[in-house]
Design an enzyme around this catalytic site. Structure first.
Site, PDB file in Angstrom:
ATOM      1  N   TYR A 176       0.833  -1.194   0.000  1.00 56.16           N
ATOM      2  CA  TYR A 176       0.000   0.000   0.000  1.00 56.16           C
ATOM      3  C   TYR A 176       0.867   1.243   0.000  1.00 56.16           C
ATOM      4  O   TYR A 176       1.991   1.250   0.484  1.00 56.16           O
ATOM      5  CB  TYR A 176      -0.926   0.011   1.216  1.00 56.16           C
ATOM      6  CG  TYR A 176      -0.212  -0.133   2.545  1.00 56.16           C
ATOM      7  CD1 TYR A 176       0.249   0.974   3.250  1.00 56.16           C
ATOM      8  CD2 TYR A 176       0.011  -1.387   3.105  1.00 56.16           C
ATOM      9  CE1 TYR A 176       0.918   0.850   4.460  1.00 56.16           C
ATOM     10  CE2 TYR A 176       0.670  -1.526   4.312  1.00 56.16           C
ATOM     11  CZ  TYR A 176       1.111  -0.419   4.987  1.00 56.16           C
ATOM     12  OH  TYR A 176       1.785  -0.549   6.183  1.00 56.16           O
ATOM     13  N   ASP A 191      -2.854   1.254  10.626  1.00 53.00           N
ATOM     14  CA  ASP A 191      -1.621   0.538  11.004  1.00 53.00           C
ATOM     15  C   ASP A 191      -0.648   0.683   9.835  1.00 53.00           C
ATOM     16  O   ASP A 191      -0.451  -0.231   9.043  1.00 53.00           O
ATOM     17  CB  ASP A 191      -1.921  -0.929  11.303  1.00 53.00           C
ATOM     18  CG  ASP A 191      -0.690  -1.684  11.787  1.00 53.00           C
ATOM     19  OD1 ASP A 191       0.362  -1.039  11.986  1.00 53.00           O
ATOM     20  OD2 ASP A 191      -0.762  -2.911  11.951  1.00 53.00           O
ATOM     21  N   ILE A 192      -0.060   1.862   9.744  1.00 54.52           N
ATOM     22  CA  ILE A 192       0.732   2.231   8.573  1.00 54.52           C
ATOM     23  C   ILE A 192       2.223   2.097   8.887  1.00 54.52           C
ATOM     24  O   ILE A 192       2.750   2.791   9.746  1.00 54.52           O
ATOM     25  CB  ILE A 192       0.412   3.672   8.128  1.00 54.52           C
ATOM     26  CG1 ILE A 192      -1.106   3.826   7.918  1.00 54.52           C
ATOM     27  CG2 ILE A 192       1.192   4.023   6.883  1.00 54.52           C
ATOM     28  CD1 ILE A 192      -1.707   2.864   6.918  1.00 54.52           C
ATOM     29  N   GLU A 193       2.884   1.214   8.154  1.00 50.52           N
ATOM     30  CA  GLU A 193       4.283   0.925   8.455  1.00 50.52           C
ATOM     31  C   GLU A 193       5.223   1.200   7.288  1.00 50.52           C
ATOM     32  O   GLU A 193       6.434   1.043   7.425  1.00 50.52           O
ATOM     33  CB  GLU A 193       4.406  -0.519   8.957  1.00 50.52           C
ATOM     34  CG  GLU A 193       3.520  -0.754  10.189  1.00 50.52           C
ATOM     35  CD  GLU A 193       3.725  -2.105  10.850  1.00 50.52           C
ATOM     36  OE1 GLU A 193       4.817  -2.673  10.699  1.00 50.52           O
ATOM     37  OE2 GLU A 193       2.794  -2.566  11.530  1.00 50.52           O
ATOM     38  N   HIS A 194       4.681   1.600   6.138  1.00 46.24           N
ATOM     39  CA  HIS A 194       5.529   2.037   5.026  1.00 46.24           C
ATOM     40  C   HIS A 194       4.701   2.857   4.052  1.00 46.24           C
ATOM     41  O   HIS A 194       3.498   3.021   4.233  1.00 46.24           O
ATOM     42  CB  HIS A 194       6.215   0.849   4.326  1.00 46.24           C
ATOM     43  CG  HIS A 194       5.285  -0.235   3.888  1.00 46.24           C
ATOM     44  ND1 HIS A 194       4.521  -0.159   2.766  1.00 46.24           N
ATOM     45  CD2 HIS A 194       5.003  -1.449   4.440  1.00 46.24           C
ATOM     46  CE1 HIS A 194       3.823  -1.275   2.615  1.00 46.24           C
ATOM     47  NE2 HIS A 194       4.072  -2.060   3.626  1.00 46.24           N
TER      48      HIS A 194
END
Length: 297
Positions: free
Chosen positions: A111, A151-154
């Protein structure tokens, strides 16, 4: 004028006041469900009565022209309409006062948001397919979820625009709860802009797989991080994000007695304390972590 001394409160009155204060400090347990087919049904997860919020994990692909993809691991196949069978389970959870949110992103997702316009487009998709809007095909059926968990990790940090658009779409209708799961080092590089908008209801900080996780030999890193978060971000409630077992994360597991005796007494000192978040239902099912700590949360 004579001085009148007030008589001390009777014991039962003091007990009532203590009970009310304790209740005001009571927190909730949040859990992620959806990434392990062995964790059981969503309906059964809610029926345990242990969780007040359940995050469905994850919408793992979206943005930059991608067709959004819901990934609920072994539970169902969204593209065939199989996940629409969860409609009744979602409604069952909600009828018990449990909020059900869709978590977008995750550690292994594909994403990204290419621009603010792209972010608004994704928000419109979420509104129409999972929230109060309408679409020809809704992956989870007719059930209307309570909100979105970031829950954004990249990827690129255009999430403030996404959050604002979700709030805009919900004006005059059912409230859309916004939540986020930032990493504990402050500020979170992907989510700081969104979290600074003041639009978020819940922030469950990931105190695992990170340098600021709780360490009994040096708890100051954890305490400093927690304090920075609750003092800097204008959200309603903050939660301590934890792995529900040693196997649930590379590091950051807190033994139950340490959480009860050392961590919770500290974080409960904040008026913004909301409870704990557990990754995830499967690990909690095996470890019974929530069973052991829920009376102290």
């Amino acid at each position: 004028m004579a001085v009148k001394f007030l008589s001390p409160l009777p014991f039962h009155a003091l007990l009532i006041l203590f009970t009310l204060f304790t209740a005001s400090q009571a927190g909730d347990i949040v859990v992620y469900w959806g990434q392990d087919g062995r964790e059981g049904k969503l309906r059964d997860t809610c029926s345990t009565g242990k969780y007040r919020i359940v995050n469905l994990a994850f919408l793992s692909a979206f943005g930059s022209g991608k067709t959004p993809v819901l990934n609920l691991a072994g539970h169902c196949t969204p593209s065939t309409g199989d996940c629409q069978k969860l409609t009744n389970s979602i409604r069952s959870c909600q009828s018990q006062g449990i909020k059900v949110l869709l978590s977008i992103g995750g550690g292994a997702g594909s994403y990204s948001l290419s621009s603010k316009d792209d972010a608004r487009s994704v928000a419109d998709y979420l509104w129409d397919h999972f929230l109060g809007g309408q679409a020809n095909f809704r992956p989870l059926g007719a059930a209307v979820l309570d909100g979105i968990d970031f829950d954004i990790e990249h990827g690129e940090p255009h999430y403030a625009a996404l959050a604002r658009r979700l709030v805009e779409r919900s004006q005059g209708g059912k409230k859309v709860y916004l939540a986020a799961a930032p990493q504990c080092p402050f500020p979170d590089q992907k989510l700081n802009g969104a979290l600074s908008t003041g639009l978020f209801d819940y922030v469950w900080i990931q105190f695992y797989n990170n340098p600021c996780e709780y360490n009994t030999n040096n708890p100051n890193s954890f305490k400093g991080s927690w304090t920075k978060w609750v003092q800097s971000i204008p959200a309603q409630k903050f939660f301590v994000g934890l792995p529900a077992s040693k196997a649930a994360a590379r590091s950051g597991y807190i033994p139950k007695e340490v959480l009860i005796n050392q961590v919770l007494p500290f974080v409960k000192g904040s008026s913004k304390y909301g409870g704990i978040m557990l990754w995830n239902r499967f690990h909690d099912l095996n470890s019974k972590y929530s069973d052991a700590v829920r009376g102290s949360v």
